[in-house]
Write a protein that holds these residues in place. Sequence first.
Motif, PDB file in Angstrom:
ATOM      1  N   THR A 100      41.401  33.818  52.134  1.00 12.01           N
ATOM      2  CA  THR A 100      40.515  34.982  52.035  1.00 12.01           C
ATOM      3  C   THR A 100      39.269  34.628  51.235  1.00 12.01           C
ATOM      4  N   LEU A 101      38.220  35.394  51.426  1.00 11.87           N
ATOM      5  CA  LEU A 101      36.966  35.199  50.675  1.00 11.87           C
ATOM      6  C   LEU A 101      37.098  35.748  49.259  1.00 11.87           C
ATOM      7  N   THR A 102      36.384  35.123  48.338  1.00 13.81           N
ATOM      8  CA  THR A 102      36.364  35.641  46.970  1.00 13.81           C
ATOM      9  C   THR A 102      35.171  36.559  46.722  1.00 13.81           C
ATOM     10  N   GLU A 103      34.125  36.425  47.549  1.00 19.05           N
ATOM     11  CA  GLU A 103      32.950  37.289  47.402  1.00 19.05           C
ATOM     12  C   GLU A 103      32.293  37.472  48.761  1.00 19.05           C
ATOM     13  N   PRO A 104      31.502  38.547  48.959  1.00 21.57           N
ATOM     14  CA  PRO A 104      30.895  38.817  50.269  1.00 21.57           C
ATOM     15  C   PRO A 104      30.006  37.667  50.739  1.00 21.57           C
ATOM     16  N   PHE A 105      29.932  37.506  52.061  1.00 20.91           N
ATOM     17  CA  PHE A 105      29.114  36.450  52.660  1.00 20.91           C
ATOM     18  C   PHE A 105      28.253  37.063  53.765  1.00 20.91           C
ATOM     19  N   GLU A 106      26.954  36.805  53.693  1.00 19.11           N
ATOM     20  CA  GLU A 106      26.027  37.295  54.716  1.00 19.11           C
ATOM     21  C   GLU A 106      25.856  36.213  55.787  1.00 19.11           C
ATOM     22  N   TYR A 107      26.024  36.593  57.022  1.00 19.94           N
ATOM     23  CA  TYR A 107      25.913  35.621  58.115  1.00 19.94           C
ATOM     24  C   TYR A 107      24.790  36.017  59.069  1.00 19.94           C
ATOM     25  N   ARG A 111      46.678  31.717  58.193  1.00 15.71           N
ATOM     26  CA  ARG A 111      45.919  32.855  58.700  1.00 15.71           C
ATOM     27  C   ARG A 111      44.929  33.368  57.661  1.00 15.71           C
ATOM     28  N   VAL A 112      43.818  33.895  58.169  1.00 15.20           N
ATOM     29  CA  VAL A 112      42.811  34.524  57.302  1.00 15.20           C
ATOM     30  C   VAL A 112      43.120  36.012  57.230  1.00 15.20           C
ATOM     31  N   SER A 113      43.062  36.585  56.041  1.00 15.00           N
ATOM     32  CA  SER A 113      43.317  38.020  55.893  1.00 15.00           C
ATOM     33  C   SER A 113      42.502  38.551  54.721  1.00 15.00           C
ATOM     34  N   GLU A 163      30.329  27.596  53.982  1.00 13.31           N
ATOM     35  CA  GLU A 163      29.366  27.910  52.931  1.00 13.31           C
ATOM     36  C   GLU A 163      29.875  28.953  51.923  1.00 13.31           C
ATOM     37  N   GLY A 164      30.879  29.732  52.302  1.00 17.09           N
ATOM     38  CA  GLY A 164      31.383  30.775  51.407  1.00 17.09           C
ATOM     39  C   GLY A 164      32.389  30.242  50.400  1.00 17.09           C
ATOM     40  N   LYS A 165      32.795  31.108  49.493  1.00 13.29           N
ATOM     41  CA  LYS A 165      33.794  30.764  48.477  1.00 13.29           C
ATOM     42  C   LYS A 165      35.128  31.404  48.876  1.00 13.29           C
ATOM     43  N   TRP A 166      36.152  30.558  48.986  1.00 16.00           N
ATOM     44  CA  TRP A 166      37.440  31.004  49.499  1.00 16.00           C
ATOM     45  C   TRP A 166      38.548  30.771  48.481  1.00 16.00           C
ATOM     46  N   LYS A 167      39.632  31.489  48.669  1.00 16.88           N
ATOM     47  CA  LYS A 167      40.824  31.297  47.837  1.00 16.88           C
ATOM     48  C   LYS A 167      42.061  31.474  48.710  1.00 16.88           C
ATOM     49  N   ILE A 168      43.200  31.089  48.151  1.00 12.85           N
ATOM     50  CA  ILE A 168      44.473  31.194  48.862  1.00 12.85           C
ATOM     51  C   ILE A 168      45.299  32.328  48.253  1.00 12.85           C
ATOM     52  N   LEU A 169      45.894  33.136  49.131  1.00  9.55           N
ATOM     53  CA  LEU A 169      46.828  34.175  48.689  1.00  9.55           C
ATOM     54  C   LEU A 169      48.247  33.712  48.996  1.00  9.55           C
ATOM     55  N   GLU A 170      49.154  33.920  48.060  1.00 11.53           N
ATOM     56  CA  GLU A 170      50.545  33.541  48.286  1.00 11.53           C
ATOM     57  C   GLU A 170      51.447  34.765  48.148  1.00 11.53           C
ATOM     58  N   TYR A 204      50.885  40.210  48.078  1.00 14.45           N
ATOM     59  CA  TYR A 204      50.150  38.944  48.093  1.00 14.45           C
ATOM     60  C   TYR A 204      49.236  38.895  46.877  1.00 14.45           C
ATOM     61  N   ALA A 205      49.146  37.711  46.242  1.00 10.98           N
ATOM     62  CA  ALA A 205      48.301  37.543  45.055  1.00 10.98           C
ATOM     63  C   ALA A 205      47.638  36.171  45.115  1.00 10.98           C
ATOM     64  N   PRO A 206      46.492  35.987  44.447  1.00 13.86           N
ATOM     65  CA  PRO A 206      45.805  34.689  44.463  1.00 13.86           C
ATOM     66  C   PRO A 206      46.700  33.572  43.930  1.00 13.86           C
ATOM     67  N   ALA A 207      46.676  32.436  44.632  1.00 12.54           N
ATOM     68  CA  ALA A 207      47.477  31.279  44.225  1.00 12.54           C
ATOM     69  C   ALA A 207      46.683  30.421  43.242  1.00 12.54           C
ATOM     70  N   PRO A 208      47.361  29.640  42.390  1.00 10.61           N
ATOM     71  CA  PRO A 208      46.659  28.750  41.449  1.00 10.61           C
ATOM     72  C   PRO A 208      45.837  27.698  42.186  1.00 10.61           C
TER      73      PRO A 208
END
Length: 763
Positions: free
Chosen positions: A536-543, A611-613, A648-655, A728-732
């Motif tokens: 998932t994204l950590t902040e909005p991204f303009e495309y 998957r992206v969510s 280009e965006g900032k992403w993170k993993i949810l577990e 679901y929560a952000p993974a380390p």
Amino acid sequence: MFLSISCLPHLKVPAVVSALSRPSFIPLYSLALKSLSQQRLYSSKIDNAALQIEKIRNIGISAHIDSGKTTLTERILYYTGRIEQMHEVRGKDGVGAVMDSMELERQRGITIQSAATYTMWKDININIIDTPGHVDFTVEVERALRVLDGAVLVLCSVGGVQSQTLTVNRQMKRYNVPVLAFINKLDRQGADPIRVFRQIRSKLGHNAAFMQIPIGLEGDCEGVVDVLTGKALYFEGTNGEKVREGEVPEHLQELLQQRRHELIEAVSNADEEIGEMFLEEKTPTVEQLMAGIRRSVLQRALTPVFLGTALKNKGVQPLLDAVVQYLPHPGEVINYALRKTSDGKEEKVAMDGERSSRHPFVGLAFKLEAGKFGQLTYMRVYQGHVSKGDSLYNARTGKKIRVNRLAQMHSNNMEEIKEAFAGDIVALFGVECASGDTFLSNNKSNISLETMFIPDPVIAMSIKPKNNKDMDNFAKACNRFTREDPTYRITWDEDCKETIASGMGELHLEVYGQRMEREYNCPVVMGKPKVAFRETLTEPFEYDYLHKKQTGGAGQYARVVGIIETLEGEKNTKLEFTNETIGTGVPNQFVPGVERGFKTYCEKGMLTGHRVSGIKFRLIDGASHCVDSSEFAFFQATMGAMRQACEEGKWKILEPIMKVEVTGPSESQGAILAHLNRRKAIIKGTDSSEGWFTIEAEVPLNEMFGYSTALRSVTQGKGEYSMEFSRYAPAPTETLQQLMEQHEAEQAAATGVTVNKKKTSKR
């Protein structure tokens, strides 16, 4: 006597004679002699239409694992004359419980599939579904509660309200099912029904009231005192089949008065009529109080609490009386279907539960099962009636099916019937459908019943047959099990070139692997479990992405502009798409291509392949070409915009975070806490009683593999745990790095295999 025995074809003659000789059965079977037309005593020879709707109860028995559900069901069937002998759940005597018909269930001592049966108690036909307690098989509870009118919530008098009890309680609330509570295992060391009663009120939030008082606990458990009638009940005979009324012991007289006052107070808080009498300081009669309890239970405003020990054959008959007295018949529950209106909206349509053929047939297929009789479809009839030879329509597919055989099930045994009416639970043969499909007698009625809630799988493992020659059997097993269980899914991973089995837990996947070997002679090899991580994204991204391709002739042209936003909280597992365009930048006929491109890309992210969510795709503007634009071009443009966001965006993993409840002996508490801390657990609470303790914690699923072995090791086999999905929560960061490296390695390996294959083919 001949007439009585001939109407019981499922029992052998000696069994009927012994049943008739038991004192508690004389009223029931003498009633069968007098009024056959009003009974449905386990035989299709009895006219199904003659059974009044007031004489039907559809109930489920649900609880946390190992609370005694199947043992209780076994006693119910015995006391109602449905079976002639009782057997142990684990099948130590070589037989096992009737409702655990699968060999694997008898070996493990757990219920894997929900099983249906029906029986008679005091002129009332009771349809019963015994459900699993383990969270891995929670879909069995979901579909059972979806079609039932009432339920019995079984609680262990030592364990109390446990993790799966909370899950079952939420499921009952979701389907608005009236419930009775039964505190079981009063004979166990450390039994404390008062503590369990407090937990029913505090943890489950029920307006609970004791209906009985135990006469002794643990080894001294002799019987119960009925708070309503003020009579002591003792269960005598070889198997507790004879209920003897007696005087209340002297030391319980004061407690009886206290419990009766508490019962009246609880009912007065739930029922208006008893509430007025309470305010006027009038004492309700037993009949008035029973009527008030029934009205309150039907409104889910009161939960009567009964006591007993099913294993020691105490307290089961009063519970049966309570099922008949307090739980609703099908005519008292309003069920709704959904009908689509001309403007595309859905409206609720109330079903008529009258047992006649005056109304069109409506039924819900809630469970599929391939048994020894072939493909079975379990169906609850909500309206109208169906007969053998009738034609029905599947509301989802529009296909017409013919009812060639109609039956009622007693565990894995079939008893054929000619017709079924509203309120009945029946089985059909050879019907092509999916779990949750609605069947109608008229395909123009345009209505469908709301299906059950299906949770998403949280764990995945690679699976393949040991021998390539078993591929046909493997395919048959996968096709059958995925049709029967919506939470068990089989997919093909194109990158890893592996078949992936997804489910609700390690036990879930392990059981199906064993069933493939037992039932299809197809031993399988299962790989390391794969957790259902999410990107998932950590902040909005303009495309702002332009897809332009010209290869001669008609080209491709599409431009999409907008913002991809993050979804927080409970929405972090969902995807949202909104079309906010104004004007003709993106013509309406191309918008579905944009949405399809967004959802297609989200099936597999670039970072880790998961998957992206948790994102919202806002289409704000765009551009098109009068000739070169198409839905496919906008599909490709959206895919490109998502790739741009990934690069280009900032992403993170949810577990997935699991709610874990661990129970063990007090001397092992320190070791267990240390184990949980090493697994990055967040301790939510602890509780201890009688030398045992319970720890509630939240632990990442990725850290829970192999925990059962570790727990057994530190507790000398005494500890047990249960686990269910929480959120679901952000993974380390280190987890993200590991997943990225693993994904790159898998891609490289997959590419290497492809290259080698190409080289081989050239040679």
